[in-house]
Structures are given as structure tokens and as C-alpha cells.
Design an enzyme around this catalytic site. Structure first.
Site, PDB file in Angstrom:
ATOM      1  N   LYS A   1      40.786  29.910  45.753  1.00  0.00           N
ATOM      2  CA  LYS A   1      41.708  30.123  46.884  1.00  0.00           C
ATOM      3  C   LYS A   1      40.948  30.133  48.217  1.00  0.00           C
ATOM      4  O   LYS A   1      41.398  29.549  49.203  1.00  0.00           O
ATOM      5  CB  LYS A   1      42.503  31.417  46.666  1.00  0.00           C
ATOM      6  CG  LYS A   1      43.481  31.281  45.508  1.00  0.00           C
ATOM      7  CD  LYS A   1      44.068  32.597  45.015  1.00  0.00           C
ATOM      8  CE  LYS A   1      44.817  32.328  43.694  1.00  0.00           C
ATOM      9  NZ  LYS A   1      45.519  33.524  43.180  1.00  0.00           N
TER      10      LYS A   1
ATOM     11  N   GLN B   1      45.141  39.684  43.968  1.00  0.00           N
ATOM     12  CA  GLN B   1      44.909  38.953  42.719  1.00  0.00           C
ATOM     13  C   GLN B   1      45.314  39.806  41.517  1.00  0.00           C
ATOM     14  O   GLN B   1      44.887  40.953  41.399  1.00  0.00           O
ATOM     15  CB  GLN B   1      43.430  38.544  42.629  1.00  0.00           C
ATOM     16  CG  GLN B   1      43.087  37.698  41.419  1.00  0.00           C
ATOM     17  CD  GLN B   1      43.791  36.341  41.437  1.00  0.00           C
ATOM     18  OE1 GLN B   1      43.869  35.679  42.460  1.00  0.00           O
ATOM     19  NE2 GLN B   1      44.317  35.943  40.299  1.00  0.00           N
TER      20      GLN B   1
ATOM     21  N   ASP C   1      52.615  34.938  47.681  1.00  0.00           N
ATOM     22  CA  ASP C   1      52.828  34.700  46.248  1.00  0.00           C
ATOM     23  C   ASP C   1      54.317  34.731  45.888  1.00  0.00           C
ATOM     24  O   ASP C   1      54.686  34.364  44.773  1.00  0.00           O
ATOM     25  CB  ASP C   1      52.092  35.763  45.413  1.00  0.00           C
ATOM     26  CG  ASP C   1      50.688  35.343  45.002  1.00  0.00           C
ATOM     27  OD1 ASP C   1      50.452  34.131  44.875  1.00  0.00           O
ATOM     28  OD2 ASP C   1      49.838  36.241  44.804  1.00  0.00           O
TER      29      ASP C   1
HETATM   30  C1  BQF Z   1      42.362  23.394  37.392  1.00  0.00           C
HETATM   31  C2  BQF Z   1      46.148  32.173  36.873  1.00  0.00           C
HETATM   32  C3  BQF Z   1      46.731  32.986  34.709  1.00  0.00           C
HETATM   33  C4  BQF Z   1      46.758  34.283  35.190  1.00  0.00           C
HETATM   34  C5  BQF Z   1      46.500  34.544  36.524  1.00  0.00           C
HETATM   35  C6  BQF Z   1      42.631  24.890  39.374  1.00  0.00           C
HETATM   36  C7  BQF Z   1      43.193  27.221  39.121  1.00  0.00           C
HETATM   37  C8  BQF Z   1      43.149  27.053  37.753  1.00  0.00           C
HETATM   38  C9  BQF Z   1      42.876  25.818  37.181  1.00  0.00           C
HETATM   39  C10 BQF Z   1      43.503  28.522  39.751  1.00  0.00           C
HETATM   40  C11 BQF Z   1      45.792  31.102  37.804  1.00  0.00           C
HETATM   41  C12 BQF Z   1      45.738  29.682  37.358  1.00  0.00           C
HETATM   42  C13 BQF Z   1      45.474  31.433  39.119  1.00  0.00           C
HETATM   43  C14 BQF Z   1      42.618  24.734  38.000  1.00  0.00           C
HETATM   44  C15 BQF Z   1      45.010  30.412  40.106  1.00  0.00           C
HETATM   45  C16 BQF Z   1      45.668  28.713  38.518  1.00  0.00           C
HETATM   46  O1  BQF Z   1      41.602  22.621  37.955  1.00  0.00           O
HETATM   47  O2  BQF Z   1      43.000  23.091  36.371  1.00  0.00           O
HETATM   48  C17 BQF Z   1      42.921  26.121  39.942  1.00  0.00           C
HETATM   49  O3  BQF Z   1      42.704  29.003  40.527  1.00  0.00           O
HETATM   50  N1  BQF Z   1      44.686  29.179  39.472  1.00  0.00           N
HETATM   51  C18 BQF Z   1      45.563  32.803  39.517  1.00  0.00           C
HETATM   52  O4  BQF Z   1      45.304  33.132  40.665  1.00  0.00           O
HETATM   53  O5  BQF Z   1      45.912  33.746  38.650  1.00  0.00           O
HETATM   54  C19 BQF Z   1      46.191  33.485  37.355  1.00  0.00           C
HETATM   55  C20 BQF Z   1      46.419  31.934  35.544  1.00  0.00           C
END
Ligand code: BQF
Length: 284
Positions: free
Chosen positions: A51, A95, A118
Site C-alpha cells: 500500500k 490493517q 476501506d
Molecule cells: C498480488 C488481504 C487477506 C486478508 C487480509 C498484490 C496484495 C496481495 C497480492 C495485497 C490482502 C490481499 C490485502 C497481490 C492487500 C491483497 O500480486 O497478487 C497485492 O497487498 N493485498 C490486505 O491488506 O489484507 C488482507 C488478504
């Protein structure tokens, strides 16, 4: 079989956001996202870094608050309060998951709805239900962009969502419904899941189990969107869909990584831009 490239689509969205951020900057308006992380969950650390990196790419300021796992709920609420009244902060992201001694809902409720990028605050959840969006829920909105990329119309289609979480499943169903899909939400108590999913023209998997969706569960030619973020035995990132088994049968399919994940981040950037425009009285 067509693979939907989430990295490509997310790059396009971020480029649009960056162009708008630059024109705001020319008017003296900077855009800031506060990113709060509590404790040292390694996956959360990766997400927070993603992020912050995206903020730098699109020209936003990011302000990280990394708090120790022992932080009390009152301390976290005090930080949220401070960020709510900080003019340099357009968006606040806490987060998840939070340590178990902190009530997640108390924290979400404390975030100013105008900075809730969010879209987890009940006020914004209500907006999503009604369909007059302030902020789009990031992951479901990213999925909608990926579906749009296929050129396939949602209207009238059978859409099946596997999973009913507040973050993905429920808002996902609402966005598909607003596009006039015929939407079914399935979950762990659904009877004969394969008979439901194999009717789906558009299938969205948000289960949290690696390889949960197998080829026998999908309709030939279906759009298959994989929201899963799991690690397999070798520690490799993988989705909820058995990609290798499904890719020939599906009409369109998203990979993990490189599918929905990058879109979640891009939509967060778009929401932060929306927040900054609202705070600066720009109409949108
Ligand atoms: C990629 C998330 C589960 C629980 C809490 C790029 C992200 C992930 C994968 C990423 C996720 C999943 C996020 C890829 C944010 C997505 O290249 O495939 C980016 O940073 N995510 C989160 O903040 O909390 C989560 C999944």
C-alpha cells in the site's frame, strides 16, 4: 481460456489516479493516506508495504504508524482520533487482522466515515447496500473491474459468490446485484455446493482454502475470479481455485498472484483520491 491480467488492469487504474493526483497537486492539494499496523503479522507487513509503495507510485503521501502488539484498544482509538482531525490525512487504513484483545468493530466505528477508504464503517456499508457509493469496497470493486475487462455483461447473468464475509462476500454480492446480476451467496453450510457453482456464469471464490474450487465445480466458459490468498505447503502464494485444473474449462480466469490482489491496492488508491477530492471540495 483467457487469463485476466490484474497487474495490467491495476497499472491502468493507478495511472488514472496518478494523473488526477498531479492535477490536484498543481492546485496545491496534496493527498495523504495513514496506514496503521498493530503487531508483526508477516502477511500484514507485506500488505502494508504494498500500500505504501502504491502511494509513492501515484504521488500520495503515506504515513505509517507501526504499533507494538501490546498496544491497548484505547491507545489505538486515540491514534484514530488524532488522524481523524489531521488535515494532511485524507484516508485512514487500519490493517486487519488486529490482535485479539482489540475489538475490530470499535476501531472501525471510530474512523471518520469521510476518511474510511476501506469502506468498512457501518455508514459506508449502508451506502454500499443502497448503491449510492462514497467509497467502493476495495476488493469487490477490483473484482468488478476485472469482470469488466472480459467485456462480459453482468446483467442477467447467474453470479455465484463463495464466502459471506463483510469484507468480500457480502459487498461483492451487492456490487454484482447493482449491475443486475442474479446473485447467489454460498457458504460453509450450503448444501451441494458444486451443483450451485456449476450453474454460475460468473463465479467469485472468497473461501480461504487453497485449491477449493475444482474443475467439476465450474461451468464451461465461466468467468472465474479468485479472491483467495493462501499459502500452500511450500509457502507459495495460491488462491482458492485449482488454477491448473480449471484454466482450460473456464472462459476467463484470474491468477494468484497477479489477479485480484493488485486490484485491491489500486482501488484503495482510487478511494483515497475520492476522499481527498471530498475534503477539498472538488466535485466528483
Ligand atoms: C498480488 C488481504 C487477506 C486478508 C487480509 C498484490 C496484495 C496481495 C497480492 C495485497 C490482502 C490481499 C490485502 C497481490 C492487500 C491483497 O500480486 O497478487 C497485492 O497487498 N493485498 C490486505 O491488506 O489484507 C488482507 C488478504
Amino acid at each position: 481460456m483467457n487469463i485476466i491480467d490484474g497487474k495490467k488492469v491495476s497499472a491502468r487504474v493507478k495511472a488514472e489516479v496518478k494523473a488526477e493526483a498531479e492535477s490536484l497537486k498543481a492546485k496545491g492539494i496534496s493527498i495523504g493516506l495513514a496506514v496503521v499496523i498493530v503487531g508483526d503479522n508477516p502477511a500484514s507487513r507485506v500488505y502494508v508495504n504494498n500500500k505504501k509503495k502504491a502511494c509513492a507510485e501515484v504521488g500520495f503521501d503515506s504515513f505509517e504508524y507501526a504499533l507494538p502488539a501490546e498496544t491497548t484498544q484505547d491507545e489505538l482509538l486515540a491514534l484514530v482520533d488524532k488522524l481523524n482531525s489531521d488535515a494532511k490525512v485524507d484516508g485512514i487504513l487500519v490493517q486487519l487482522p488486529l490482535p485479539s484483545h482489540i475489538d475490530k468493530n470499535a476501531v472501525i466505528n471510530a474512523i471518520s466515515p469521510e476518511k474510511d477508504v476501506d469502506a468498512f464503517h457501518p455508514q459506508n456499508v449502508g451506502h454500499i447496500m443502497i448503491g449510492d457509493y462514497a467509497f467502493l469496497p476495495c476488493t469487490p470493486a477490483g473484482v468488478m473491474e476485472l469482470i469488466a475487462e472480459t467485456g462480459i455483461e453482468v446483467s442477467g447473468k447467474k453470479c455465484v459468490v463463495i464466502g459471506r464475509s463483510n469484507i468480500v462476500g457480502k459487498p461483492m454480492a451487492m456490487l454484482l446485484l447493482h449491475k443486475n446480476g442474479t446473485v447467489t451467496i454460498t457458504h460453509s453450510r450450503t448444501r451441494d455446493l458444486p451443483s450451485v457453482t456449476s450453474e454460475a456464469d460468473i463465479l467469485v471464490a472468497a473461501v480461504g482454502k487453497a485449491g477449493f474450487v475444482t474443475a467439476d465445480m465450474i461451468k464451461p466458459g465461466a468467468v472465474v475470479i479468485d479472491v483467495g490468498m493462501n499459502r500452500n505447503a511450500e509457502g507459495k502464494l495460491c488462491g482458492d481455485v485449482d488454477f491448473e485444473g480449471c484454466k482450460e474449462k473456464a472462459g476467463y480466469i484470474t491468477p494468484v498472484p497477479g489477479g485480484v490482489g493488485p486490484m485491491t491496492i489500486a482501488m484503495l488508491m482510487r478511494n483515497t483520491l475520492t476522499a481527498a477530492k471530498m475534503h477539498n471540495g472538488c466535485q466528483d
